[in-house]
Design a protein around this motif. Structure first.
Motif, PDB file in Angstrom:
ATOM      1  N   LYS A  50       1.146  -1.257  -0.032  1.00 17.44           N
ATOM      2  CA  LYS A  50      -0.421  -0.308  -0.403  1.00 17.44           C
ATOM      3  C   LYS A  50       0.757   1.332   0.031  1.00 17.44           C
ATOM      4  O   LYS A  50       0.317   1.846  -0.207  1.00 17.44           O
TER       5      LYS A  50
ATOM      6  N   ARG B 251       2.318   1.946  -3.493  1.00 18.57           N
ATOM      7  CA  ARG B 251       1.693   2.381  -4.599  1.00 18.57           C
ATOM      8  C   ARG B 251       0.828   3.788  -4.174  1.00 18.57           C
ATOM      9  O   ARG B 251       0.889   4.391  -4.904  1.00 18.57           O
TER      10      ARG B 251
ATOM     11  N   GLN C  12       1.713   7.243  -6.546  1.00 25.87           N
ATOM     12  CA  GLN C  12       0.627   8.174  -6.976  1.00 25.87           C
ATOM     13  C   GLN C  12       1.154   8.948  -6.455  1.00 25.87           C
ATOM     14  O   GLN C  12       0.310  10.109  -7.631  1.00 25.87           O
TER      15      GLN C  12
END
Length: 100
Positions: free
Chosen positions: A2, A5, A9
């Motif tokens: 997570k 990611r 982003q």
């Protein structure tokens, strides 16, 4: 996973791409006939509406205004559009960093 990611982003990929494009345009040789970034030219088509735009932008920065205009008359407009987009992305990045 997570965390990775989330970090991916937050990278402003579009901003990095536009800045890299400007740097690439500043480093090309506008008088070279052997190298082309145009995908249509590389496919064998000898006309496209954007052909010569990058070289014209380079000539514009060098101060060769007439040669730039003859190669592609929309070079100055392209600079305006690209720098406006870079400005908007930087403003969004700043607002997101401080307020979002």
């Amino acid at each position: 996973m997570k965390e990775l990611r989330h970090r991916l982003q937050t990278i402003p990929v579009e901003l990095i791409t536009w800045v890299a494009c400007i740097l690439a345009i500043l480093t090309i040789n506008p008088y070279s006939e052997t190298f082309s970034l145009c995908p249509l030219d590389n496919l064998g088509l000898h006309w496209c509406p954007g052909c010569g735009l990058g070289r014209a932008m380079n000539l514009l920065v060098r101060g060769e205004f007439l040669a730039s205009w003859e190669m592609h008359p929309l070079a100055a407009l392209a600079y305006v559009v690209i720098f406006h987009r870079i400005w908007v992305l930087i403003k969004q990045l700043k607002n997101k960093a401080y307020y979002g």
